[in-house]
Design a protein around this motif. Structure first.
Motif: not given
Length: 290
Positions: A282-290
């Protein structure tokens, strides 16, 4: 997207060696692509679950390219064993980006893959849109490296596919208490290839042999200058809660030198964390959405 859906690619790099890659999703959608680099003796199969998720609509619909470094997985073994170096593998990465028409990407580097990114920033900084380091940083703990040396060069091997998950759990279980039976099975499928019904580690043994000369007194490189070159780039570090290779002290220093660094702890995991599990995923998916 079905996470089993991926395309396989073979391409040649500067010295003629043929490398293997997997891709997930569509490069034409216009988003910054994501390039995944595995650890020392690992391969693109380590990223299969994460790549499938990130390429799916819930994960952001990204194009993911996952590489097998020379001598690993589906890539050719190099007759010249001296070319198993970070410098050569960085040149391979640049060649791969050129082959796939990738002008800029966010890179996920696990262990050795993260060291390649520390080299890439000095050679081709324009390629890098963002960086995710998986259990690696500018300081490598020698005791963690010695442990990697020992289990990669051990003479014990699983005798069957049935035994392989239990063997891996016997070696790594203390560092990965969060893993369940199906996780160990998936790890075995990622690490080993089949030879006549027997699981065999899917890398050139010469790569592990390079570590045999390592001792507690071996000097390790200072990568802080390379790390500092990431300044201004979006950056994340994932540290295994039980990692022996990347210390909490190093992560704290990384945060001080890169104030916007996102630091994530993979609970119940050692080196190197499985990124598709809850928390890192989840942290990686959120990071990539920034």
């Amino acid at each position: 997207m079905d996470r089993s859906e991926f395309r396989e690619h073979l391409f040649r790099v500067q010295d003629g060696l043929q490398l293997y890659a997997r891709s997930y999703g569509d490069l034409r959608h216009g988003r910054i692509p994501v390039v995944c680099l595995p650890g020392l003796t690992r391969n693109s199969r380590d990223f299969h679950e994460l790549a499938g998720f990130l390429a799916s609509p819930p994960g952001g619909g990204h194009f993911i390219l996952s590489l097998d470094s020379r001598g690993r997985g589906g890539s050719e073994r190099d007759d010249d064993k001296t070319r198993y170096t970070i410098a050569a593998e960085t040149a391979d990465l640049i060649a791969a980006c050129g082959h796939f028409g990738i002008e800029k990407a966010t890179f996920i580097g696990t262990s050795r893959g993260g060291l390649i990114l520390h080299h890439l920033i000095g050679l081709a900084p324009a390629l890098i849109a963002g960086v995710i380091l998986n259990d690696i940083g500018p300081v490598i703990e020698i005791q963690g490296l010695l442990r990697i040396r020992d289990y990669l060069n051990a003479t014990t091997r699983p005798a069957s596919w049935t035994a392989a998950p239990r063997y891996l759990q016997s070696v790594h279980g203390d560092d990965f208490p969060i893993l369940r039976e199906h996780d160990w099975r998936e790890m075995a499928q990622a690490i080993y290839r089949d030879e006549g019904g027997i699981p065999v580690a899917d890398f050139d043994p010469a790569i592990a042999a390079q570590l045999q000369a390592l001792t507690a007194d071996t000097p390790l490189p200072d990568l802080w200058p390379q790390f500092d070159a990431f300044a201004g780039l979006p950056m994340m570090v994932v540290r295994g809660e039980r990692s022996r290779l990347l210390s909490e002290a190093t992560v704290e220093k990384m945060k001080r030198r890169h104030p916007n660094l996102a630091a994530v702890t993979a609970v119940g995991q050692g080196h190197a964390p499985l990124l598709h599990l809850d928390g890192p995923r989840q942290a990686i998916a959120a990071f990539l959405q920034q």
